[in-house]
Design a protein around this motif. Structure first.
Motif, PDB file in Angstrom:
ATOM      1  N   PHE A   1      -0.082  19.113 -33.618  1.00  0.00           N
ATOM      2  CA  PHE A   1      -1.447  18.758 -33.243  1.00  0.00           C
ATOM      3  C   PHE A   1      -2.438  19.786 -33.777  1.00  0.00           C
ATOM      4  N   ALA A   2      -2.098  21.073 -33.680  1.00  0.00           N
ATOM      5  CA  ALA A   2      -2.984  22.134 -34.156  1.00  0.00           C
ATOM      6  C   ALA A   2      -3.152  22.067 -35.676  1.00  0.00           C
ATOM      7  N   VAL A   3      -2.045  21.816 -36.401  1.00  0.00           N
ATOM      8  CA  VAL A   3      -2.111  21.725 -37.863  1.00  0.00           C
ATOM      9  C   VAL A   3      -3.002  20.563 -38.288  1.00  0.00           C
ATOM     10  N   TYR A   4      -2.803  19.403 -37.658  1.00  0.00           N
ATOM     11  CA  TYR A   4      -3.627  18.228 -37.983  1.00  0.00           C
ATOM     12  C   TYR A   4      -5.097  18.514 -37.698  1.00  0.00           C
ATOM     13  N   MET A   5      -5.355  19.163 -36.553  1.00  0.00           N
ATOM     14  CA  MET A   5      -6.728  19.487 -36.161  1.00  0.00           C
ATOM     15  C   MET A   5      -7.371  20.434 -37.169  1.00  0.00           C
ATOM     16  N   GLY A   6      -6.603  21.417 -37.646  1.00  0.00           N
ATOM     17  CA  GLY A   6      -7.122  22.375 -38.613  1.00  0.00           C
ATOM     18  C   GLY A   6      -7.433  21.723 -39.955  1.00  0.00           C
TER      19      GLY A   6
ATOM     20  N   ALA B   1       3.604  21.075 -20.736  1.00  0.00           N
ATOM     21  CA  ALA B   1       2.704  19.991 -20.336  1.00  0.00           C
ATOM     22  C   ALA B   1       1.308  20.539 -20.039  1.00  0.00           C
ATOM     23  N   TYR B   2       1.273  21.703 -19.383  1.00  0.00           N
ATOM     24  CA  TYR B   2      -0.009  22.345 -19.044  1.00  0.00           C
ATOM     25  C   TYR B   2      -0.796  22.694 -20.303  1.00  0.00           C
ATOM     26  N   PHE B   3      -0.109  23.255 -21.303  1.00  0.00           N
ATOM     27  CA  PHE B   3      -0.785  23.623 -22.548  1.00  0.00           C
ATOM     28  C   PHE B   3      -1.290  22.393 -23.299  1.00  0.00           C
TER      29      PHE B   3
ATOM     30  N   PHE C   1      10.283  23.553 -25.479  1.00  0.00           N
ATOM     31  CA  PHE C   1      10.336  23.838 -26.912  1.00  0.00           C
ATOM     32  C   PHE C   1       9.863  22.624 -27.715  1.00  0.00           C
ATOM     33  N   THR C   2      10.321  21.433 -27.328  1.00  0.00           N
ATOM     34  CA  THR C   2       9.915  20.206 -28.018  1.00  0.00           C
ATOM     35  C   THR C   2       8.404  19.993 -27.894  1.00  0.00           C
ATOM     36  N   GLY C   3       7.878  20.219 -26.689  1.00  0.00           N
ATOM     37  CA  GLY C   3       6.441  20.091 -26.486  1.00  0.00           C
ATOM     38  C   GLY C   3       5.661  21.082 -27.321  1.00  0.00           C
ATOM     39  N   ALA C   4       6.200  22.302 -27.471  1.00  0.00           N
ATOM     40  CA  ALA C   4       5.518  23.321 -28.279  1.00  0.00           C
ATOM     41  C   ALA C   4       5.481  22.924 -29.747  1.00  0.00           C
ATOM     42  N   VAL C   5       6.569  22.318 -30.247  1.00  0.00           N
ATOM     43  CA  VAL C   5       6.598  21.853 -31.638  1.00  0.00           C
ATOM     44  C   VAL C   5       5.532  20.776 -31.853  1.00  0.00           C
ATOM     45  N   LEU C   6       5.423  19.848 -30.899  1.00  0.00           N
ATOM     46  CA  LEU C   6       4.390  18.812 -30.997  1.00  0.00           C
ATOM     47  C   LEU C   6       2.997  19.427 -30.948  1.00  0.00           C
TER      48      LEU C   6
ATOM     49  N   VAL D   1      -6.989  27.713 -33.830  1.00  0.00           N
ATOM     50  CA  VAL D   1      -6.479  29.079 -33.669  1.00  0.00           C
ATOM     51  C   VAL D   1      -5.944  29.296 -32.252  1.00  0.00           C
ATOM     52  N   LEU D   2      -6.716  28.870 -31.245  1.00  0.00           N
ATOM     53  CA  LEU D   2      -6.302  29.076 -29.856  1.00  0.00           C
ATOM     54  C   LEU D   2      -5.042  28.273 -29.517  1.00  0.00           C
ATOM     55  N   ILE D   3      -4.994  27.022 -29.932  1.00  0.00           N
ATOM     56  CA  ILE D   3      -3.840  26.172 -29.633  1.00  0.00           C
ATOM     57  C   ILE D   3      -2.590  26.697 -30.337  1.00  0.00           C
ATOM     58  N   THR D   4      -2.752  27.187 -31.577  1.00  0.00           N
ATOM     59  CA  THR D   4      -1.621  27.767 -32.301  1.00  0.00           C
ATOM     60  C   THR D   4      -1.085  28.988 -31.570  1.00  0.00           C
ATOM     61  N   ARG D   5      -1.980  29.785 -31.020  1.00  0.00           N
ATOM     62  CA  ARG D   5      -1.548  30.974 -30.278  1.00  0.00           C
ATOM     63  C   ARG D   5      -0.756  30.573 -29.031  1.00  0.00           C
ATOM     64  N   TRP D   6      -1.233  29.566 -28.287  1.00  0.00           N
ATOM     65  CA  TRP D   6      -0.498  29.108 -27.102  1.00  0.00           C
ATOM     66  C   TRP D   6       0.878  28.574 -27.481  1.00  0.00           C
TER      67      TRP D   6
END
Length: 313
Positions: free
Chosen positions: A108-113, A172-174, A99-104, A211-216
């Motif tokens: 990352f996705a928001v900054y990238m966007g 970690a994989y994502f 869950f913590t990794g998903a929040v990070l 978009v893809l990273i946000t979906r993952w």
């Protein structure tokens, strides 16, 4: 009842969480690869005066932090597996790390966007050759890391662990897959910009990656939050009923199942019957068919109007 008779019925609640699992080994290897690449890129960026190399090195550092959280979650769960303060062991630390990794990953996705949208309106000069080289290095390292974390084990550890239930490893994989995707999209965009003059491709691929990273990350957040909130494991309901309700008078009146670790579950089952058997009979039958149910408590009651006393176990 003598003390030794009681001890015969007792059991621990580690559920193999004290073992060194393959997900931890793989994550440690990937952390090492990421740290080495980060160090090389930062040093090269400083020596050669390349902001692209320096920026990518610092970016690798942010993902090394996320992977470090995953490694810490594995180590913490293993070292505290026998701590009695954790009623059902430390299996949920795995989901908490995921869950913590998903929040990070969302961050990352928001900054990238945001950065991609900004590049549409404020384009910057790109040093194509060095940028492509950096992207190639990142793609190789992160592709290798994704393969290490995503590869299936030849055999399931201890009979219960399935890597697709390991949310910490999945997180970690994502992370490394997101980096690999970013590098791949960057190579495509940089080649298009260099040879076709399509400068807009660079920020466009950034938005596609967002978009893809946000979906993952959304999928990982959904799955790990369900574990942390003890959402009912409904996928096992029908199987439990088919195993327990084999006798004409045996009926489940209340059923609660929840995840307590990667691929393992606990349950509380209330059963009514005209001719109830002792709880251990139902428990043995259930765990022979569904070994992933590692901790099940039964409450057995006779049907109203029938003699007998309620049994718990």
């Amino acid at each position: 009842m003598h003390t030794h008779d009681v001890n015969a019925w007792r059991h621990d609640h580690t559920f193999d969480q004290d073992k060194f699992h393959s997900g931890e080994r793989r994550t440690l290897i990937v952390v090492f690869l990421t740290l080495v690449t980060m160090f090389i890129e930062i040093v090269a960026g400083v020596v050669y005066g390349s902001m692209a190399l320096l920026a990518d090195g610092l970016h690798m550092g942010s993902h090394a932090t996320a992977l470090g959280i995953a490694a810490f979650a594995y180590a913490y769960a293993r070292r505290h597996a026998r701590d009695r303060r954790f009623s059902f062991g430390t299996g949920k630390v795995n989901a908490l790390g995921g869950f913590t990794g998903a929040v990070l990953l969302v961050g990352f996705a928001v900054y990238m966007g945001i950065e991609s949208v900004n590049r549409f309106f404020n384009p910057v000069a790109i040093v194509f050759d060095k940028a492509i080289l950096v992207a190639l290095v990142g793609l190789i390292v992160n592709g290798l890391s994704a393969w290490i974390l995503g590869a299936h084990d030849h055999a399931h550890e201890h009979g219960h662990e399935h890597h697709h239930h390991d949310h910490n490893r999945r997180s970690a994989y994502f992370h490394v897959l997101a980096d690999a995707l970013t590098s791949l999209l960057a190579i495509f965009a940089l080649l298009a910009a260099k040879y076709l003059g399509w400068q807009w491709m660079d920020p466009m691929m950034g938005i596609v990656g967002t978009v893809l990273i946000t979906r993952w990350s959304w999928g990982l957040l959904r799955d790990t939050s369900q574990v942390l909130l003890d959402r009912q494991a409904h996928e096992l309901d029908d199987e439990v009923r088919s195993v327990i309700e084999t006798h004409a008078s045996d009926r489940i009146s209340d059923l609660h199942l929840w995840s307590i670790g990667p691929g393992i579950y606990a349950g509380v089952i209330a059963l009514v019957s005209n001719d109830p058997a002792p709880p251990h009979v139902y428990r043995t039958r259930l765990q022979q068919r569904l070994p992933q149910l590692v901790h099940v408590t039964f409450e057995v009651e006779p049907c109203p109007g029938h003699s007998g006393h309620g049994l718990r176990g």
